[in-house]
Enzyme design. Structure first.
Site, PDB file in Angstrom:
ATOM      1  N   ASP A   1      40.038  -7.207  13.331  1.00  0.00           N
ATOM      2  CA  ASP A   1      40.021  -6.704  15.008  1.00  0.00           C
ATOM      3  C   ASP A   1      38.887  -6.180  14.986  1.00  0.00           C
ATOM      4  OD1 ASP A   1      40.925  -3.135  15.310  1.00  0.00           O
ATOM      5  OD2 ASP A   1      39.905  -3.855  12.924  1.00  0.00           O
TER       6      ASP A   1
ATOM      7  N   ASP B   1      42.069  -0.850   8.696  1.00  0.00           N
ATOM      8  CA  ASP B   1      42.922  -0.064   9.582  1.00  0.00           C
ATOM      9  C   ASP B   1      42.565  -0.786  10.871  1.00  0.00           C
ATOM     10  OD1 ASP B   1      41.795   3.136   9.824  1.00  0.00           O
ATOM     11  OD2 ASP B   1      41.649   1.737   8.332  1.00  0.00           O
TER      12      ASP B   1
ATOM     13  N   LYS C   1      30.047  -5.133   5.002  1.00  0.00           N
ATOM     14  CA  LYS C   1      31.718  -5.618   4.564  1.00  0.00           C
ATOM     15  C   LYS C   1      31.550  -7.345   4.290  1.00  0.00           C
ATOM     16  CE  LYS C   1      35.139  -3.562   7.367  1.00  0.00           C
ATOM     17  NZ  LYS C   1      36.681  -3.433   7.767  1.00  0.00           N
TER      18      LYS C   1
ATOM     19  N   ASP D   1      34.301  -5.926  11.568  1.00  0.00           N
ATOM     20  CA  ASP D   1      34.588  -6.949  10.495  1.00  0.00           C
ATOM     21  C   ASP D   1      33.444  -8.058  10.768  1.00  0.00           C
ATOM     22  OD1 ASP D   1      37.777  -5.260  11.473  1.00  0.00           O
ATOM     23  OD2 ASP D   1      37.065  -5.577   9.237  1.00  0.00           O
TER      24      ASP D   1
ATOM     25  N   ASP E   1      40.696  -6.431   7.063  1.00  0.00           N
ATOM     26  CA  ASP E   1      40.783  -5.442   6.998  1.00  0.00           C
ATOM     27  C   ASP E   1      41.629  -4.459   6.886  1.00  0.00           C
ATOM     28  OD1 ASP E   1      38.776  -3.377   9.058  1.00  0.00           O
ATOM     29  OD2 ASP E   1      40.277  -3.829  10.270  1.00  0.00           O
TER      30      ASP E   1
END
Ligand SMILES: O=C(O)COP(=O)(O)O
Ligand SMILES: [Mg+2]
Length: 229
Positions: free
Chosen positions: A173, A15, A151, A177, A13
């Site tokens: 995070d 951010d 994702k 995700d 990931d």
């Protein structure tokens, strides 16, 4: 066992994983350098909700194996772009935009995705669109995608695209995700991840953000992360 480049693909990931909020999500030079080196030996892909125009500004100097942007809807590999959406998505997106206009909600459009920032706590207002769209949350922000696109699906598509058959190590995070973890052989949460992500992770890094990712890359490079986990 000598691990080859086709044995490991790290799917990370962006951010609050590669780049920290404190640094306004600009990639740290040391983290970019480590990933660029790692990508020479193994596969490293960045899997983010972000659009290309922001990644171009924030991730200067980062050259991974590939990019999965717009939360799985856009793959960039070998300077080619692949969008993951059905031919009728743009009509459906028009319908969604009309609903957002009626709700007087501010939004922005990517190539495929719709971003509705600061709307995570009001997402119930969008219930009707879940018939034909996927709603992803990232802390307080909402992302709206074609049904079935997230994702994890983006990573599986990328695997097929490059003919990868090795192990996937996912690093993340936040809520968006989850789908990345679903397709991973090893799930890694950075130290600053939300509790729900830490709870389902195989490993939680000692360090937050990019320093946590470096921790993992060093473990892989030194053979400390065993793939038969
Ligand atoms: O929410 C975004 O736009 C990007 O966030 P991510 O890189 O954590 O997916
Ligand atoms: Mg994140």
């Amino acid at each position: 066992m000598d691990i080859g480049s086709n044995d490991i693909l790290v799917a990370s990931d962006y951010d609050r994983t590669l780049a920290s909020e404190e640094n306004n999500f600009i990639i740290n030079e040391k983290v970019a350098k480590k990933i660029n080196e790692f990508s020479k030996r193994f596969k490293f892909i960045v899997v983010t909700g972000r659009e290309k125009k922001f990644i171009d500004k924030l991730a200067v100097g980062l050259n991974p194996t590939g990019w999965i942007l717009e939360n799985g809807a856009l793959i960039i590999y070998n300077n080619k772009e692949y969008t993951l959406c059905s031919s009728d998505w743009l009509d459906k997106r028009e319908r969604i935009v009309k609903i957002l206009d009626q709700l007087k909600v501010r939004y922005s459009l990517g190539k495929v995705i719709i971003y509705v920032d600061n709307y995570g706590d009001k997402v119930a207002n969008l219930k009707e669109i879940t018939e034909y769209a996927n709603i992803e949350i990232n802390r307080k922000d909402v992302m709206i995608l074609p049904k079935g696109i997230d994702k994890g699906v983006g990573v599986l598509k990328f695997k097929e695209l490059i003919g990868f058959s090795g192990k996937i190590i996912a690093i993340g995070d936040s809520e968006n995700d989850h789908s990345l973890f679903k397709v991973a052989d090893i799930k890694i949460a950075v130290a600053n991840a939300i509790p729900q992500i830490k709870e389902i992770a195989d490993i939680v890094t000692v360090n937050p953000n990019g320093l946590g990712v470096i921790e993992i890359l060093d473990k892989i490079l030194s053979g400390q992360i065993f793939l038969n986990m």
